[in-house]
Design an enzyme around this catalytic site. Structure first.
Site, PDB file in Angstrom:
ATOM      1  N   LYS A   1       0.841  -1.210   0.000  1.00  0.00           N
ATOM      2  CA  LYS A   1       0.000   0.000   0.000  1.00  0.00           C
ATOM      3  C   LYS A   1       0.867   1.248   0.000  1.00  0.00           C
ATOM      4  O   LYS A   1       0.660   2.165  -0.787  1.00  0.00           O
ATOM      5  CB  LYS A   1      -0.897   0.004   1.247  1.00  0.00           C
ATOM      6  CG  LYS A   1      -1.546   1.350   1.516  1.00  0.00           C
ATOM      7  CD  LYS A   1      -2.456   1.329   2.722  1.00  0.00           C
ATOM      8  CE  LYS A   1      -1.793   1.610   4.039  1.00  0.00           C
ATOM      9  NZ  LYS A   1      -1.508   3.020   4.321  1.00  0.00           N
ATOM     10  N   ASN A   2       1.851   1.279   0.891  1.00  0.00           N
ATOM     11  CA  ASN A   2       2.625   2.512   1.049  1.00  0.00           C
ATOM     12  C   ASN A   2       3.571   2.768  -0.120  1.00  0.00           C
ATOM     13  O   ASN A   2       4.106   3.870  -0.249  1.00  0.00           O
ATOM     14  CB  ASN A   2       3.401   2.496   2.373  1.00  0.00           C
ATOM     15  CG  ASN A   2       2.466   2.672   3.559  1.00  0.00           C
ATOM     16  OD1 ASN A   2       1.270   2.917   3.383  1.00  0.00           O
ATOM     17  ND2 ASN A   2       3.002   2.546   4.770  1.00  0.00           N
TER      18      ASN A   2
ATOM     19  N   CYS B   1      -5.482   7.871   9.238  1.00  0.00           N
ATOM     20  CA  CYS B   1      -5.600   7.358  10.593  1.00  0.00           C
ATOM     21  C   CYS B   1      -5.100   8.402  11.583  1.00  0.00           C
ATOM     22  O   CYS B   1      -4.097   9.079  11.336  1.00  0.00           O
ATOM     23  CB  CYS B   1      -4.794   6.069  10.738  1.00  0.00           C
ATOM     24  SG  CYS B   1      -5.556   4.662   9.929  1.00  0.00           S
TER      25      CYS B   1
ATOM     26  N   ARG C   1       0.143  14.705  13.016  1.00  0.00           N
ATOM     27  CA  ARG C   1       0.491  14.478  11.608  1.00  0.00           C
ATOM     28  C   ARG C   1       0.480  15.756  10.754  1.00  0.00           C
ATOM     29  O   ARG C   1      -0.244  15.863   9.753  1.00  0.00           O
ATOM     30  CB  ARG C   1      -0.411  13.414  10.987  1.00  0.00           C
ATOM     31  CG  ARG C   1      -0.342  12.091  11.711  1.00  0.00           C
ATOM     32  CD  ARG C   1      -1.011  10.969  10.964  1.00  0.00           C
ATOM     33  NE  ARG C   1      -0.132  10.330  10.002  1.00  0.00           N
ATOM     34  CZ  ARG C   1      -0.451   9.230   9.323  1.00  0.00           C
ATOM     35  NH1 ARG C   1      -1.610   8.662   9.487  1.00  0.00           N
ATOM     36  NH2 ARG C   1       0.391   8.700   8.471  1.00  0.00           N
TER      37      ARG C   1
ATOM     38  N   ASP D   1       4.634   0.905  12.186  1.00  0.00           N
ATOM     39  CA  ASP D   1       3.418   0.196  11.740  1.00  0.00           C
ATOM     40  C   ASP D   1       3.319  -1.212  12.318  1.00  0.00           C
ATOM     41  O   ASP D   1       2.226  -1.776  12.405  1.00  0.00           O
ATOM     42  CB  ASP D   1       3.399   0.099  10.212  1.00  0.00           C
ATOM     43  CG  ASP D   1       3.228   1.449   9.568  1.00  0.00           C
ATOM     44  OD1 ASP D   1       2.139   1.748   9.096  1.00  0.00           O
ATOM     45  OD2 ASP D   1       4.205   2.210   9.575  1.00  0.00           O
TER      46      ASP D   1
ATOM     47  N   ARG E   1      -8.498  -0.397   4.749  1.00  0.00           N
ATOM     48  CA  ARG E   1      -7.633   0.627   4.134  1.00  0.00           C
ATOM     49  C   ARG E   1      -6.293   0.028   3.737  1.00  0.00           C
ATOM     50  O   ARG E   1      -5.644   0.522   2.821  1.00  0.00           O
ATOM     51  CB  ARG E   1      -7.314   1.734   5.138  1.00  0.00           C
ATOM     52  CG  ARG E   1      -8.481   2.482   5.644  1.00  0.00           C
ATOM     53  CD  ARG E   1      -7.984   3.497   6.632  1.00  0.00           C
ATOM     54  NE  ARG E   1      -7.616   4.653   5.873  1.00  0.00           N
ATOM     55  CZ  ARG E   1      -8.117   5.855   6.093  1.00  0.00           C
ATOM     56  NH1 ARG E   1      -8.950   6.046   7.077  1.00  0.00           N
ATOM     57  NH2 ARG E   1      -7.770   6.848   5.347  1.00  0.00           N
TER      58      ARG E   1
END
Ligand code: UD1
Length: 419
Positions: free
Chosen positions: A22-23, A116, A121, A306, A398
């Site tokens: 995903k990233n 999230c 952030r 993560d 997600r």
């Protein structure tokens, strides 16, 4: 609300394949905006964050289609430089459209990204870097307006923290900018190197990725390519932690142990046997788990933030006392109170969690508060005694392609339902 019903107590056994990352996928999809041609991204994970990226590109006038794990993007004619607030809020990675939009169109109007809630952030590092590259930024009523009156140019940028998103945003903006950009203290995550490799295949001039100094020489134009996205190392870590919790043995394919050293080392220290070869990782957990030395999350190649909620779940069942310090996001212990509902003994104070292992977790009604917290609770529930009802699994969607199907294929008992 969608939820998982998880019947705990089964060991995991068999082979499980890790999806594309995903990233890595999200910045590549944003990068497509820079390319006046067709791009085909293979092994693109089918996730809600990918769908949100596709929505943004479609809104800007590009054409995207996702079929059989291949995302085809055609950005020959982007027409708009405006990303509506409702799309910006869908995920954190929407911030990357700043660099991509400015790089392609020279202007951009958007608002702050969602994602999230792991802490504040901010995107101050992204904005300051773009200003150095000639971008004028004004902010009113939550709307960020960026223009580039003198054109986008290269710059020497020292990041005060090796932010993954800021490094990616600068790379995107710099790919077509005039002159050379050098990023000092850049992020070294494998996803950054994958983005750099993708951009190189499209004709970009980038070097140094994987180290903490990245150099980008702007080129006139980028062309299309076909590219296979790297495996998702956090999904692989999720499977390894699920096996460590549940016991049994798993072969995790399409995974590189070299990118997961800190996680593999901690799992070994906790009593698992782990071997990596080629693109697969084998894990076996036959003995009871034991506590490990203090874990501190760090930028790559340190222990990944993560994977922290996942390892915390593992240590909740490890005999003895373990300590986990979270150094990247101030609000990344959101699985802990839910694990406590399942019988875990965890004290969380600020950025430190003290975990006193217990030999048994119990099924309970719990909630996913973010993506990795949800994955950690799923893994914990597989190993718990009784039934767990896990709510808010939209968060899990997600970042995982049908996590319940993947884990059920190796022995977990999980069903998705409306709760
Ligand atoms: C990315 C990953 C996320 C991972 C994180 C750290 C994606 C889509 N997400 O997130 O899964 O957990 O890297 O490995 O790739 N910061 C600032 N100002 C900024 C930017 C960041 O203060 O302008 C701070 C953040 O608040 C955080 C730290 O820097 O405390 C790390 O953030 P960053 O590396 O940017 O993470 P993301 O790119 O958001």
């Amino acid at each position: 609300m969608q939820g998982f019903i998880i019947e705990g107590g089964s060991e995991l056994k068999g082979e499980i394949r890790t999806s594309g990352s995903k990233n890595a996928a999200l910045p590549m999809i944003a990068a497509c905006l820079l390319i006046n041609d067709e791009v085909r991204l293979h092994d693109c994970p089918c996730l809600s964050d990918v769908y949100s990226s596709v929505k943004i590109l479609n809104t800007l006038g590009c054409k995207c289609s996702l079929s059989g794990g291949t995302l085809t993007v055609n950005c020959k004619a982007p027409v708009s430089d405006h990303i509506p607030d409702r799309l910006m809020r869908l995920m954190r990675s929407s911030a990357l459209y700043l660099g991509a939009c400015i790089g392609r169109l020279g202007s951009c109007t958007l608002s702050y990204p969602g994602g999230c809630e792991l802490g504040a952030r901010p995107i101050d590092l992204h904005l300051a870097a773009l200003e150095k590259m000639g971008v004028c930024i004004s902010e009113k009523h939550g709307v960020i307006e960026c223009t580039c009156p003198g054109g986008l140019h290269g710059a020497h940028i020292s990041l005060s923290f090796p932010s993954v998103g800021a490094t990616e945003n600068i790379m995107l903006a710099a790919a077509l900018a005039r002159g050379e950009t050098v990023i000092y203290n850049s992020a070294r995550e494998p996803e950054i190197a994958d983005l750099a490799e993708f951009l190189r295949r499209c004709g970009a001039d980038i070097s140094g990725d994987g180290s903490s100094v990245i150099r980008i020489n702007g080129v006139k134009a980028l062309h299309g390519c076909e590219y296979s996205i790297m495996p998702d190392r956090i999904v692989a870590a999720t499977y390894l932690c699920a096996a460590a919790l549940a016991g049994g043995e798993l072969m995790v394919t399409n995974s590189r142990i070299g990118q997961l050293r800190p996680v593999a080392d901690v799992l070994c220290e906790a009593g698992c046997d782990i071997y990596g070869y080629d693109d697969r990782i084998y894990i076996s957990r036959k003995r009871p788990l034991r506590a490990v030395k203090t874990i501190r999350t760090m930028p790559y190649p340190g222990f990944p933030t993560d994977a922290q909620p996942l390892i915390t779940a593992v240590l909740s069942r490890a005999a003895g006392v373990s300590v986990v310090a979270e150094n990247i996001f101030e609000n990344r212990f959101r699985a802990n109170p839910e694990l406590v509902r399942m019988g875990a003994r965890i004290r969380t104070e600020g950025r430190v969690a003290v975990i006193e292992g217990t030999d048994r977790l119990y099924g309970a009604r719990v909630m996913a508060a973010d993506l990795r917290a949800g994955a950690a609770l799923t893994a914990a529930a597989i190993s718990a005694q009784g039934i767990t009802e896990l709510g808010n699994i939209e968060y899990i969607d997600r970042g995982y392609e049908r996590l319940e199907k993947a884990l059920s294929s190796v022995g977990a008992v999980i069903t998705r339902t409306q709760i």
